[in-house]
Write a protein that holds these residues in place. Structure first.
Motif, short mmCIF file in Angstrom:
data_model
loop_
_atom_site.label_atom_id
_atom_site.label_comp_id
_atom_site.label_asym_id
_atom_site.label_seq_id
_atom_site.Cartn_x
_atom_site.Cartn_y
_atom_site.Cartn_z
N PRO A 113 -53.16 5.24 32.07
CA PRO A 113 -52.18 4.17 32.30
C PRO A 113 -50.89 4.68 32.93
O PRO A 113 -50.57 5.87 32.87
N ARG A 114 -50.15 3.77 33.52
CA ARG A 114 -48.87 4.11 34.12
C ARG A 114 -47.87 4.52 33.05
O ARG A 114 -47.83 3.94 31.96
N GLN A 115 -47.05 5.52 33.36
CA GLN A 115 -46.06 6.00 32.40
C GLN A 115 -44.95 4.97 32.22
O GLN A 115 -44.46 4.39 33.19
N ALA A 116 -44.56 4.73 30.98
CA ALA A 116 -43.50 3.78 30.68
C ALA A 116 -42.15 4.31 31.15
O ALA A 116 -41.96 5.53 31.29
N VAL A 117 -41.22 3.39 31.39
CA VAL A 117 -39.87 3.78 31.81
C VAL A 117 -39.08 4.24 30.60
O VAL A 117 -39.02 3.55 29.57
N LEU A 118 -38.48 5.42 30.69
CA LEU A 118 -37.71 5.96 29.58
C LEU A 118 -36.33 5.32 29.52
O LEU A 118 -35.80 4.85 30.54
N PRO A 119 -35.71 5.30 28.35
CA PRO A 119 -34.31 4.83 28.26
C PRO A 119 -33.37 5.76 29.02
O PRO A 119 -33.73 6.87 29.40
N LYS A 120 -32.14 5.33 29.22
CA LYS A 120 -31.19 6.10 30.03
C LYS A 120 -30.92 7.49 29.47
O LYS A 120 -30.85 8.46 30.21
N ASN A 121 -30.74 7.59 28.19
CA ASN A 121 -30.48 8.88 27.55
C ASN A 121 -31.59 9.18 26.54
O ASN A 121 -31.38 9.05 25.32
N PRO A 122 -32.77 9.58 27.05
CA PRO A 122 -33.92 9.75 26.15
C PRO A 122 -33.75 10.95 25.22
O PRO A 122 -33.27 12.01 25.61
N THR A 123 -34.16 10.77 23.98
CA THR A 123 -34.19 11.86 23.03
C THR A 123 -35.51 12.62 23.17
O THR A 123 -36.39 12.22 23.93
N VAL B 230 -37.81 12.79 20.97
CA VAL B 230 -38.87 11.90 20.47
C VAL B 230 -39.26 10.90 21.54
O VAL B 230 -40.45 10.60 21.71
N ASP B 231 -38.27 10.38 22.28
CA ASP B 231 -38.56 9.44 23.37
C ASP B 231 -39.43 10.10 24.43
O ASP B 231 -40.35 9.48 24.96
N ARG B 232 -39.15 11.36 24.73
CA ARG B 232 -39.90 12.06 25.77
C ARG B 232 -41.34 12.35 25.32
O ARG B 232 -42.26 12.31 26.12
N VAL B 233 -41.52 12.64 24.05
CA VAL B 233 -42.87 12.88 23.54
C VAL B 233 -43.67 11.59 23.50
O VAL B 233 -44.84 11.55 23.91
N LYS B 234 -43.05 10.52 23.02
CA LYS B 234 -43.75 9.24 22.89
C LYS B 234 -43.86 8.48 24.21
O LYS B 234 -44.82 7.72 24.41
N GLY B 235 -42.89 8.69 25.11
CA GLY B 235 -42.82 7.85 26.30
C GLY B 235 -43.32 8.46 27.58
O GLY B 235 -43.39 7.78 28.60
N THR B 236 -43.66 9.76 27.59
CA THR B 236 -44.14 10.40 28.81
C THR B 236 -45.57 10.89 28.61
O THR B 236 -45.98 11.25 27.50
N ILE B 237 -46.30 10.91 29.71
CA ILE B 237 -47.68 11.40 29.65
C ILE B 237 -47.70 12.87 29.26
O ILE B 237 -48.53 13.30 28.45
N LEU B 238 -46.76 13.65 29.82
CA LEU B 238 -46.70 15.07 29.49
C LEU B 238 -46.42 15.28 28.01
O LEU B 238 -47.05 16.14 27.35
N GLY B 239 -45.50 14.50 27.45
CA GLY B 239 -45.18 14.62 26.03
C GLY B 239 -46.37 14.28 25.15
O GLY B 239 -46.67 14.98 24.18
N LYS B 240 -47.09 13.21 25.51
CA LYS B 240 -48.26 12.82 24.72
C LYS B 240 -49.38 13.86 24.84
O LYS B 240 -50.07 14.16 23.85
N LEU B 241 -49.55 14.39 26.04
CA LEU B 241 -50.57 15.42 26.23
C LEU B 241 -50.24 16.68 25.43
O LEU B 241 -51.13 17.28 24.80
N ALA B 242 -48.98 17.09 25.48
CA ALA B 242 -48.57 18.29 24.74
C ALA B 242 -48.77 18.10 23.25
O ALA B 242 -49.24 19.01 22.55
N PHE B 243 -48.44 16.92 22.75
CA PHE B 243 -48.62 16.64 21.32
C PHE B 243 -50.10 16.64 20.96
O PHE B 243 -50.51 17.20 19.94
N SER B 244 -50.92 16.01 21.81
CA SER B 244 -52.37 15.99 21.56
C SER B 244 -52.95 17.39 21.58
O SER B 244 -53.78 17.75 20.74
#
Length: 491
Positions: A326-336, A338-352
Motif C-alpha cells: 500500500p501507499r505510505q501514509a502522510v506523516l505529521p509535520k513533526n513526526p516522533t 513512534v510516528d516514523r515506525v508506525k507511519g512509514t514502510i521502512l519503520g514497519k519493515l524494520a519493526f517486523s
C-alpha cells in the motif's frame, strides 16, 4: 551420466554441514549493497539514463557479477567484496549531489489526462521490492548451476538434515517473495466483496495447473535422463514445482481463516507452531527423516510435509506484502520516532524484521526452545529464519531507496510517479522480476544442458567462471529481451 559420476554429483551437491547464520548473512549483504551502488550511481550521476550498452554492462556487473563473485571467487572473503561495493557507493554519495531525472527521461503527458491517469495508484510499484525480488532471482539462478562446480563452496550447498546454507535460504526466499506480491489482488478487493471459496479455488487452479505440469515434465526429464538428484530433498517424485503448484489452492483456503484471524503473520505462526508440535510430539519427524519408502506418501514424505512449512512461509510473505504494497501514509509535520515506525514502510519493515529475528533466536537458543533449523522438514526455526532474513533484506533495500530517491514520495500525478519509479529501477532487475518464473525455468534447462555436456566437477577456476558468466549473461539477455518486447510470461 554414468552411475559413478552420478553418485559423486549427489554427494557433492547434498552438503553436509552448511554455513552459520552469520556466514549466510555476510554473503547475502551483496544484494542490498549492489542495489546501493546502483542507486547511488543513478541518483548522483544518472549513469543509467539513457540505458546505453555501456550502462547495461555496468548494470550487469553490479547486479549479476557481484552475486556470481560472492558465491565463487569471493566466497572465502565476503567482507572484501562487500567493501568493494560499499566504499565506492559511499564515496560517490558524499562527493556528489543528488540529480533529478534528465529531460530525455521525462515523456510528455498524454493528451487526455483523465482521472485514471492523474489519480495516484493506492498500490504503487515500489522499486525496492522490484530490486529485491530481481536480485533474489539472479542469485538463485547463479546458485543452481554454480553448485555443480568445485569453485562453489560446499558450505553453501543444501544441507542433509539440520543446518543453514545459502541454497537452503534460496528456496524459502523464493516462496516468501512470491507471497509478498501475491497479496496485491487481496488488497485490491474490498473485504466485503471477496469471492466465495469455490470461486477462489477455481481461480487458484488457473495458477496451479501450469506449475504442476512443469513439475511433471521435470520429473519425467530427470528420471529419463538419469540426471543427478538427491532423494532426501523432496522425495522420489516430488520437486519444487509441485510445492509451488499446490500453494495457490491452500492459500485460497486460508483466506477463509483470515476472516476469523485477520493477520497473515498470526496465521503463519499458528500453522508453523502446530506443525512443529506434530514433528516433536509424534513420530512424524522420525518418519520424515528415517522412515522406509514403501508407498507414494512415504516415497515423497519430504515434499508432502515440508509443504506445510512452505505454506507458512508464503503466509508470512503475505503479511509483509500487507505492509509494503500500500501507499505510505502522510506523516505529521513533526513526526516522533513512534510516528516514523508506525507511519512509514521502512519503520514497519524494520519493526517486523526485529520481531521475526527475536522469534528466530528464541526458537534456536539454548534458553529458548533449543530447536535446530531443517530445510528438509521446513520446521518452525526454518520458517522463522526465512521470515527474519527476508524482512531484513527488504528493510535494507527500502532504506537504500529512501536515502537515494526521496522524491518518489512526492509525486502528485500517476504519470509523474510512474516516470520517477522507472528512473529509480534497474532495467536488469526489473526484467528478472517481470518474468522471474519463466527465467527460473530456462535456468533449470540450461543447468541440465551444462551438466550433460561438460564435466563440471573437473573444471578449473577460469573455465568454471567462463561458463557461469556466459550462463548468467544468457539469462540476462533473455530477461531484458522479453522486457524490451513488452512480453510478460505468467505461469
Amino acid at each position: 551420466m554414468g552411475r559413478d559420476a552420478k553418485d559423486a554429483k549427489e554427494a557433492h551437491v547434498s552438503g553436509l554441514t552448511g554455513s552459520t547464520v552469520a556466514d549466510v548473512n555476510t554473503v547475502s549483504l551483496v544484494l542490498p549493497l549492489s542495489v546501493l551502488l546502483w542507486s547511488v550511481l543513478q541518483s548522483r550521476l544518472r549513469l543509467f539514463n539513457p540505458y546505453t550498452p555501456i550502462a547495461g554492462l555496468i548494470d550487469f556487473l553490479i547486479n549479476c557479477g557481484a552475486c556470481l563473485a560472492a558465491l565463487t571467487v569471493y566466497s572465502s572473503s565476503p567482507w572484501m567484496l562487500n567493501l568493494l561495493l560499499l566504499l565506492p557507493a559511499l564515496g560517490i554519495a558524499v562527493t556528489s549531489a543528488p540529480r533529478s531525472m534528465s529531460k530525455s527521461a521525462v515523456r510528455p503527458p498524454p493528451k487526455n489526462t483523465g482521472s485514471k491517469q492523474t489519480t495516484l495508484d493506492p498500490l504503487p510499484v515500489k522499486p525496492f521490492i522490484t530490486h529485491y525480488r530481481g536480485a533474489m532471482m539472479v542469485i538463485t539462478c547463479v546458485a543452481i548451476l554454480a553448485v555443480d562446480f568445485k569453485i562453489f563452496p560446499r558450505r553453501f550447498g543444501k544441507v542433509e538434515n539440520w543446518g543453514t546454507s545459502i541454497m537452503d535460504m534460496g528456496v524459502g526466499s523464493f516462496v516468501f517473495t512470491s507471497g509478498v506480491v501475491s497479496v496485491r489482488s487481496s488488497l485490491k478487493t474490498n473485504a466485503g466483496k471477496r469471492p466465495n471459496l469455490a470461486a477462489r479455488l477455481l481461480d487458484s487452479l488457473r495458477h496451479s495447473l501450469p506449475l504442476l505440469v512443469l513439475g511433471v515434465i521435470r520429473f519425467i526429464s530427470v528420471k529419463g535422463l538419469d540426471y543427478a538428484e538427491h532423494v532426501t530433498e523432496y522425495g522420489v517424485h516430488w520437486n519444487f514445482f509441485f510445492t509451488l503448484g499446490f500453494l495457490p489452492p491452500f492459500v485460497a483456503l486460508f483466506q477463509s481463516a483470515f476472516n476469523i484471524v485477520p493477520s497473515y503473520a498470526a496465521l503463519s505462526c499458528v500453522l508453523a507452531a502446530v506443525y512443529e508440535l506434530a514433528l516433536d510430539k509424534t513420530n512424524l519427524g522420525a518418519f520424515i527423516l528415517v522412515g522406509p519408502r514403501t508407498n507414494i506418501v512415504s516415497q515423497n514424505r519430504e515434499g508432502i510435509f515440508s509443504f506445510i512449512g512452505y505454506l507458512a512461509i508464503f503466509l508470512a510473505g503475505q503479511s509483509v506484502g500487507m505492509i509494503v504494497l500500500p501507499r505510505q501514509a502522510v506523516l505529521p509535520k513533526n513526526p516522533t520516532l513512534v510516528d516514523r515506525v508506525k507511519g512509514t514502510i521502512l519503520g514497519k519493515l524494520a519493526f517486523s524484521a526485529l520481531v521475526w529475528t527475536v522469534l528466530f533466536y528464541v526458537s534456536i537458543s539454548y534458553y529458548g526452545f533449543g530447536l535446530n533449523v531443517s530445510r528438509r522438514l521446513a520446521n518452525l526455526p526454518y520458517f522463522l529464519w526465512v521470515s527474519s532474513y527476508n524482512c531484513v533484506q527488504l528493510a535494507l533495500c527500502c532504506a537504500v531507496e529512501t536515502f537515494c530517491f526521496p522524491a518518489l514520495q512526492k509525486a502528485s500525478q500517476k504519470e509523474d510517479e510512474s516516470q520517477r519509479t522507472r528512473y529509480a529501477t534497474s532495467t536488469l532487475l526489473l526484467a528478472f522480476n517481470r518474468n522471474g518464473l519463466a527465467i527460473f525455468l530456462v535456468a533449470n534447462l540450461l543447468t541440465g544442458l551444462v551438466n550433460l555436456t561438460v564435466p563440471t566437477l573437473g573444471m578449473g577456476i577460469m573455465e568454471s567462471m567462463a561458463i557461469l558468466a556466459a550462463y548468467i549473461a544468457t539469462l540476462s539477455a533473455l530477461a531484458i529481451g522479453l522486457d524490451k518486447l513488452n512480453i510478460s510470461i505468467k505461469l
